[in-house]
Design a protein around this motif. Sequence first.
Motif, mmCIF file in Angstrom:
data_model
loop_
_atom_site.group_PDB
_atom_site.id
_atom_site.type_symbol
_atom_site.label_atom_id
_atom_site.label_comp_id
_atom_site.label_asym_id
_atom_site.label_seq_id
_atom_site.Cartn_x
_atom_site.Cartn_y
_atom_site.Cartn_z
ATOM 1 N N LEU A 1 0.830 -1.202 0.000
ATOM 2 C CA LEU A 1 0.000 0.000 0.000
ATOM 3 C C LEU A 1 0.867 1.257 0.000
ATOM 4 O O LEU A 1 1.977 1.249 0.510
ATOM 5 N N ASP B 1 -5.957 9.038 0.502
ATOM 6 C CA ASP B 1 -5.910 8.237 -0.713
ATOM 7 C C ASP B 1 -4.861 7.134 -0.595
ATOM 8 O O ASP B 1 -3.716 7.297 -0.977
ATOM 9 N N VAL B 2 -5.274 6.000 -0.030
ATOM 10 C CA VAL B 2 -4.368 4.863 0.117
ATOM 11 C C VAL B 2 -4.635 3.895 -1.035
ATOM 12 O O VAL B 2 -5.744 3.395 -1.183
ATOM 13 N N VAL B 3 -3.614 3.656 -1.854
ATOM 14 C CA VAL B 3 -3.810 2.831 -3.052
ATOM 15 C C VAL B 3 -2.888 1.612 -3.043
ATOM 16 O O VAL B 3 -1.874 1.591 -2.349
ATOM 17 N N VAL B 4 -3.275 0.604 -3.817
ATOM 18 C CA VAL B 4 -2.443 -0.590 -3.965
ATOM 19 C C VAL B 4 -1.354 -0.315 -4.991
ATOM 20 O O VAL B 4 -1.626 0.195 -6.084
ATOM 21 N N GLN C 1 0.575 -1.644 -7.703
ATOM 22 C CA GLN C 1 0.376 -2.812 -8.560
ATOM 23 C C GLN C 1 1.686 -3.405 -9.071
ATOM 24 O O GLN C 1 1.690 -4.433 -9.747
ATOM 25 N N ILE D 1 -3.587 -7.969 -8.749
ATOM 26 C CA ILE D 1 -4.662 -7.544 -7.853
ATOM 27 C C ILE D 1 -5.953 -7.179 -8.582
ATOM 28 O O ILE D 1 -7.053 -7.544 -8.132
ATOM 29 N N LEU E 1 -9.316 -9.135 -7.788
ATOM 30 C CA LEU E 1 -10.388 -8.376 -7.123
ATOM 31 C C LEU E 1 -11.674 -8.434 -7.945
ATOM 32 O O LEU E 1 -12.764 -8.591 -7.399
ATOM 33 N N GLN F 1 -15.137 -10.104 -6.643
ATOM 34 C CA GLN F 1 -16.378 -9.332 -6.563
ATOM 35 C C GLN F 1 -17.508 -10.007 -7.341
ATOM 36 O O GLN F 1 -18.665 -9.996 -6.896
ATOM 37 N N LEU G 1 -10.989 -3.415 -0.505
ATOM 38 C CA LEU G 1 -10.445 -2.778 -1.714
ATOM 39 C C LEU G 1 -11.559 -2.493 -2.727
ATOM 40 O O LEU G 1 -12.565 -3.190 -2.761
ATOM 41 N N GLN G 2 -11.370 -1.464 -3.524
ATOM 42 C CA GLN G 2 -12.349 -1.167 -4.573
ATOM 43 C C GLN G 2 -11.656 -0.481 -5.752
ATOM 44 O O GLN G 2 -10.564 0.058 -5.620
ATOM 45 N N PHE G 3 -12.321 -0.557 -6.902
ATOM 46 C CA PHE G 3 -11.804 0.137 -8.079
ATOM 47 C C PHE G 3 -12.266 1.590 -8.014
ATOM 48 O O PHE G 3 -13.450 1.866 -7.834
ATOM 49 N N LYS G 4 -11.321 2.505 -8.164
ATOM 50 C CA LYS G 4 -11.693 3.914 -8.135
ATOM 51 C C LYS G 4 -12.203 4.320 -9.516
ATOM 52 O O LYS G 4 -11.486 4.155 -10.506
ATOM 53 N N VAL H 1 -6.667 0.613 -7.864
ATOM 54 C CA VAL H 1 -7.279 -0.133 -6.770
ATOM 55 C C VAL H 1 -6.972 0.604 -5.468
ATOM 56 O O VAL H 1 -5.812 0.795 -5.113
ATOM 57 N N VAL H 2 -8.028 1.041 -4.770
ATOM 58 C CA VAL H 2 -7.820 1.848 -3.565
ATOM 59 C C VAL H 2 -8.443 1.187 -2.340
ATOM 60 O O VAL H 2 -9.323 0.336 -2.454
ATOM 61 N N VAL H 3 -7.957 1.598 -1.160
ATOM 62 C CA VAL H 3 -8.525 1.096 0.086
ATOM 63 C C VAL H 3 -9.790 1.888 0.412
ATOM 64 O O VAL H 3 -9.791 3.119 0.369
#
Lengths: 319, 319
Positions: free
Chosen positions: A112, A121-124, A126, A132, A136, A140, B112-115, B122-124
Amino acid sequence: MAEPRISSIDGKLAEDFAAPSHIEEVKEKMAAFARCHAEAGRRVVLITSGGTKVPLESRTVRFLDNFSSGRRGASSAEYFLDSGYAVIFLHRHRSLYPYTRMFLTINMLDALQFKGGNPGDVVVNQQVLPNIAKVLKRYQEVKDGSLLLPIEFNTLSEYLHLLKAAAQALSSIGSKAMFYLAAAVSDFYIPTSEMPEHKIQSSDGPLQLSMKMVPKILSPLVKDWAPEAFVTSFKLETDASILLDKARRALDTYRHQAVVANVLDSRRGYVVVVTPETQAELILTEDDVRNEVEIEEMIVSNLTSAHTKFMTQQDGSQK
Amino acid sequence: MAEPRISSIDGKLAEDFAAPSHIEEVKEKMAAFARCHAEAGRRVVLITSGGTKVPLESRTVRFLDNFSSGRRGASSAEYFLDSGYAVIFLHRHRSLYPYTRMFLTINMLDALQFKGGNPGDVVVNQQVLPNIAKVLKRYQEVKDGSLLLPIEFNTLSEYLHLLKAAAQALSSIGSKAMFYLAAAVSDFYIPTSEMPEHKIQSSDGPLQLSMKMVPKILSPLVKDWAPEAFVTSFKLETDASILLDKARRALDTYRHQAVVANVLDSRRGYVVVVTPETQAELILTEDDVRNEVEIEEMIVSNLTSAHTKFMTQQDGSQK
């Protein structure tokens, strides 16, 4: 080897193993899940996964456990979902889980980052988790379709009672149900009545343990609780020379449909799927490994075909 | 109770417990970590955390384990870091870990979700993980400062050898070192020489296990390997009536600085820190729980004060 009597196993289950308090509720949930998906034309697989905990004290500090990360069960669940099955995932608490299993070798906080230094704004990252987005998305879809029902166990007692409840819950959908018993279940236990309440004191000297044999639950499962289902059990040995013989003997004894036989050291690259009539070796080649193919994909493909044939035969024999 | 002799424990360690192959490398890493932080004026704490695995077979399918999620160790590590310590975190593989422990009750993919529906972003979801920004920031500070050195063990053998190596590695920084032995270590084991190679067969009938007592490693640790350090051990019982007596007896036997005594059922809200001269009850009130105060904060605060006093006394006695 004499066959265990069903009535005695049911009795042992009630006597020596405490049922979890929420058992009826879970059973109803599993039955509703199976009915709903069968009506929509889906098959349902019950996957068991992970090791079982066998307490040595009733206020448990120490326990016996079986080696199992839950990798095979979690991975197989994904391939069953890809093959159109709905999945009841009966797994050991904190063992590997479908989809999230891919992230368990890394520390999530290392993947992260703050985008533009913004705490909101905490993002993965990649680059750390290249798959991911794909994972994801699939996670979903499965969630939105309610295709995966997770049920947790911790102890051997919980496992045994939940498996019985699952078998009874799935009996209503007949041959559309598959059992994929990948959990590493203890063969030994200490009955509640013989268990000390408190932590065993090391000052009492060396520990002598005397453990009883766990009743073979496969027997009533196949004969009584879910007699129309397709049942696959697993055999794990460390000694390859006795493996196939043990797999054949299990099929003779319990009269179920398939045994997945594997050896501890090679289990990720080699298994044999044994049925009463056939024996299929599944082998992961070096090319497969490079292409990130997993052996569970092959196992699931083999078994779903066998399940199709089985359903056709069952339908035929009922006409 | 006769005191175990140091030489015999060292001998037992070499004879009955296989050392991990990377032991010398890890020891050098720990020594360098301790030296570097001590030179920068920091104290160093060695935290042990999680349960130990005791194999019953050399190609291990079954093992004995001790109940421990690693929660106390992981949580304490964070408070030691907040108090300015550098931390060597000797923990069971896959037990709870500082900072990430906060996310282990949820499925990360649910957070997690797609912004904007963008697969590249991919953001928290901070509604699911409200503390993520704070925790990630602190995690990154600790990482940037190289303040946390994680070392993993799985089996009892690995634990024993790594603890010995850690004690020797920390001996160079004298009283600046603290040992915080929170791991749940098995009291019993089966020597390698008496262990069957292959999986024990359930067809052989009920299981009789005879386990030896694990050598009390606290004795050589205090006397020989790290004689100047501040050493805290833990006592967990299920029976409250014998707890304090056992804590006092441990202090009498091993002559270390503190025992944190706790009862299984109440361990998250009540402990007693016992030293040769004092006995402090630490209690989490309902208000504390509401404010998300953890008892580990109190334990660490109590022990860091005691460590300060100890260092002053040691300095005084050396003049």
